[in-house]
Design an enzyme around this catalytic site. Sequence first.
Site, short mmCIF file in Angstrom:
data_model
loop_
_atom_site.label_atom_id
_atom_site.label_comp_id
_atom_site.label_asym_id
_atom_site.label_seq_id
_atom_site.Cartn_x
_atom_site.Cartn_y
_atom_site.Cartn_z
N LYS A 1 2.64 -3.19 6.63
CA LYS A 1 2.84 -3.67 5.13
C LYS A 1 4.66 -2.96 5.25
O LYS A 1 4.43 -4.24 4.10
CB LYS A 1 2.21 -2.37 4.55
CG LYS A 1 0.59 -3.20 4.07
CD LYS A 1 0.18 -4.25 3.39
CE LYS A 1 -1.21 -4.46 3.44
NZ LYS A 1 -1.90 -5.59 2.96
N SER B 1 0.62 -1.36 0.09
CA SER B 1 -0.23 0.31 0.19
C SER B 1 0.80 1.44 -0.34
O SER B 1 2.03 1.34 0.32
CB SER B 1 -1.10 -0.14 1.24
OG SER B 1 -1.41 1.75 1.39
N TYR C 1 -1.26 -0.23 11.11
CA TYR C 1 -1.54 -1.25 10.04
C TYR C 1 -0.28 -0.75 8.66
O TYR C 1 0.27 -1.75 8.49
CB TYR C 1 -2.67 -0.51 8.60
CG TYR C 1 -2.68 -1.56 7.32
CD1 TYR C 1 -3.36 -2.12 7.24
CD2 TYR C 1 -3.01 0.22 7.15
CE1 TYR C 1 -3.42 -2.64 5.73
CE2 TYR C 1 -3.05 -0.41 5.69
CZ TYR C 1 -3.76 -1.52 5.39
OH TYR C 1 -3.92 -2.06 3.73
#
Length: 341
Positions: free
Chosen positions: A154, A126, A150
């Site tokens: 990633k 992302s 989050y």
Amino acid sequence: MAEHILLTGGAGYIGSHTYVALIEAGYEVTILDNFQNANRSVVERLEALTGKPVNVAEADVRDATTLGGLFSEHQFDAVVHFAALKAVSESVDRPLDYFDVNISGLINLLRVMDAAGCRKIVFSSSATVYGVPDETPTPETAEFRAMNPYGQTKISGEQILGQLAAADDRWNIGILRYFNPAGAHSSHMIGEDPRDIPNNLMPYIAKVAAGELDELQVFGDDYDTPDGTGVRDYIHVEDLARGHVLSLAALLGDSKNHLVNLGTGIGNSVMEVVAAYKRASNRDIPSRIVERRAGDVPIYVAKADKAEEVLGFRTEKSLDEMCASSWAWIVGPHSQEEPEQ
Ligand SMILES: NC(=O)c1ccc[n+]([C@@H]2O[C@H](COP(=O)([O-])OP(=O)(O)OC[C@H]3O[C@@H](n4cnc5c(N)ncnc54)[C@H](O)[C@@H]3O)[C@@H](O)[C@H]2O)c1
């Protein structure tokens, strides 16, 4: 014989669109999903859409036994790994769940793949790995900056994959950093189906247009952007799905590892998206400017040329097409189906 691809998280938003694109490209595909953020009816819709039965394994990506069984039953040529938790604010409240699914789940999958001799993987990353980037449009060389758990998952996922590829050159790894996926399939049979209040702008606007939410809160109109509201690089989910087909074809061909942004290279502000959605839906979309939200980034736009050089990928669909397909999905018969548990 067609190459066989395992699609983890294949019942979700991006996964289901990629499933259709892979079937259209001639691959055999098996979906692995625990349906914790997907509606089981998506399977029937994928069958109707592709005219073929869907192979589904209902399992958790952290379950090594089930995953191992699946790899002994089938000879997978590659994996596209979507299965993850993805809500930024939830990750701040429940970081361990995010580390568990997104990092332990990835390691578990890689171990099973390694044991089975399947060493080609496309990984969903992302633009969030850039945090607040120094440069806009942002190139793949920009440094990692974790803004929340989050984003950290990633970054960790990318680092694990990078170190694995460095340690063992039998691995072929494609890392795709998505900017802001939006829109729905042109059939209007699959689309974004958030269970709760949407975290992303377009599904939120869609619910305001449909009268399910009263108004859109716009978090800040005093950013250093043309109209003061936040700017993002929206990419049509069908373009994004095609990017996965190209990444996979490269890994299955003679290309080694690649790491690319998937975006359009064009930024649109919140107010531009609202205006485009009004045009698409012909509905009023009441909005109200409120305080900036902590941690929001003023501008996220991809430097998009590396994906074109490496994969031959270029986006084709416009913001208006994203809004029109989103609206057609929202007012269609499938988007309001009750989630099953
Ligand atoms: N949508 C975005 O804005 C966006 C942006 C950048 C990156 N991504 C990444 O793309 C991937 C797909 O995102 P999406 O928007 O399609 O999300 P989604 O929630 O619609 O899809 C994820 C799928 O994974 C499944 N899943 C979750 N945990 C699982 C587990 N433990 N075992 C098996 N299945 C599990 C869910 O049921 C769901 O079907 C994710 O890795 C996400 O982090 C998404």
